[in-house]
Design an enzyme around this catalytic site. Sequence first.
Site, short mmCIF file in Angstrom:
data_model
loop_
_atom_site.label_atom_id
_atom_site.label_comp_id
_atom_site.label_asym_id
_atom_site.label_seq_id
_atom_site.Cartn_x
_atom_site.Cartn_y
_atom_site.Cartn_z
N CYS A 72 0.82 -1.23 0.00
CA CYS A 72 0.00 0.00 0.00
C CYS A 72 0.85 1.27 0.00
CB CYS A 72 -0.95 -0.02 1.18
SG CYS A 72 -2.06 -1.44 1.14
N ASN B 44 -10.17 -0.65 0.48
CA ASN B 44 -8.72 -0.49 0.42
C ASN B 44 -8.24 -1.05 -0.92
OD1 ASN B 44 -5.94 -0.74 0.64
ND2 ASN B 44 -5.97 -1.54 2.73
N HIS C 256 -3.21 6.97 2.52
CA HIS C 256 -3.64 5.66 2.02
C HIS C 256 -4.99 5.34 2.65
CE1 HIS C 256 -4.07 1.55 1.08
NE2 HIS C 256 -3.81 1.13 2.30
#
Length: 313
Positions: free
Chosen positions: A115, A268, A238
């Site tokens: 990520c 996500n 993020h």
Amino acid sequence: MVNSVGILGVGTYLPDNIVTNDDLKGKVNTSDDWIRSRTGIRERRIAPKDMLVSDMASEAARIAIKDANILPQDIGMILVATVTPDHSFPSVACMVQESLGIPSGVPAMDISAACSGFIYGIVTAMHFIQVDTHQYILLIGADKFSSIIDWTDRNTSVLFGDGAGAVVLGRVRHNRGILSFDLGADGTGGKHLMADPLVSMNGREVFKFAVRQLPLVTETVLAKCSLTNQDIDLLIPHQANTRIIEAARVRLGLSEEKISVTVDRYGNTSAASIPLSLAAEIEQGKIKDDEIILLVGFGAGLTWGAVCLRWGI
Ligand code: COA
């Protein structure tokens, strides 16, 4: 003096298929209420089985190149941040090269930092442009977690979505673009979030890490360019969980409109989450010339990274 480097164009791709929390109730023992209250996620996009990460990456890249007002032939390097490549090799970057008709000879490679991959990619691109090796670099963050999720595991299957976001990086005028960056990793935390080959996660450990690291790396990158929290116009973290984002917002003393949230709509999306959020903010007219924009990533590895930008070309 080194060249100033900034973002010249942005593009995204999101699969059409919207999967709501209620849709997941049929697969695992969960509820809309649990997912919303613990993560803030309402829905996510899931790509068809036969759609490759390189397909999503290529679509986002096409839009970014057009947005930057250049042609595929102008691209001097291709970087793709992903942990869900179509194959171990060739890289997704090479597949994008073929699909977009970017000329043979242009270097292409994938970056594996989960990520945080998009931030690692920006910093990599910045260095190549600063030393004048390449004028325009195409950077894509693209992931398809639906292909590595254990759909019987309620701890992880509700969290992720698929998507791709791309930018073209290049030279910008003095005092615009990237002002500072910070990258880091701690391999001792690798065991907390792994894919082998399916995703397993110690949610509480990852949560604690993220809540600690997100404000820390934000303050580090600000200090490196002699700015403070009060100078932030927009923080794009993020997108893993609204509770993580909210904890960071409070810790940094920012008002709600100064922090970007798209995890409610997309889940996500790993390396795609920051460019997807960036594009959403641009589309809503929330980013203006001369504003201070922070992009901050954290994720498996464990890894983290941030860049501080003064927006504009
Ligand atoms: N639906 C219903 N119940 C669920 C569930 C789901 N989808 N997932 C887990 N649970 C259960 C657990 O089994 C646990 O039950 P138990 O107490 O009977 O064992 C209970 O909910 C509470 O679990 P807990 O781990 O305390 O929840 P939490 O408040 O820590 O939230 C996460 C869990 C995963 C949302 C949270 O830890 C988190 O967001 N971690 C970070 C994850 C992340 O961001 N990863 C990517 C980083 S890039």
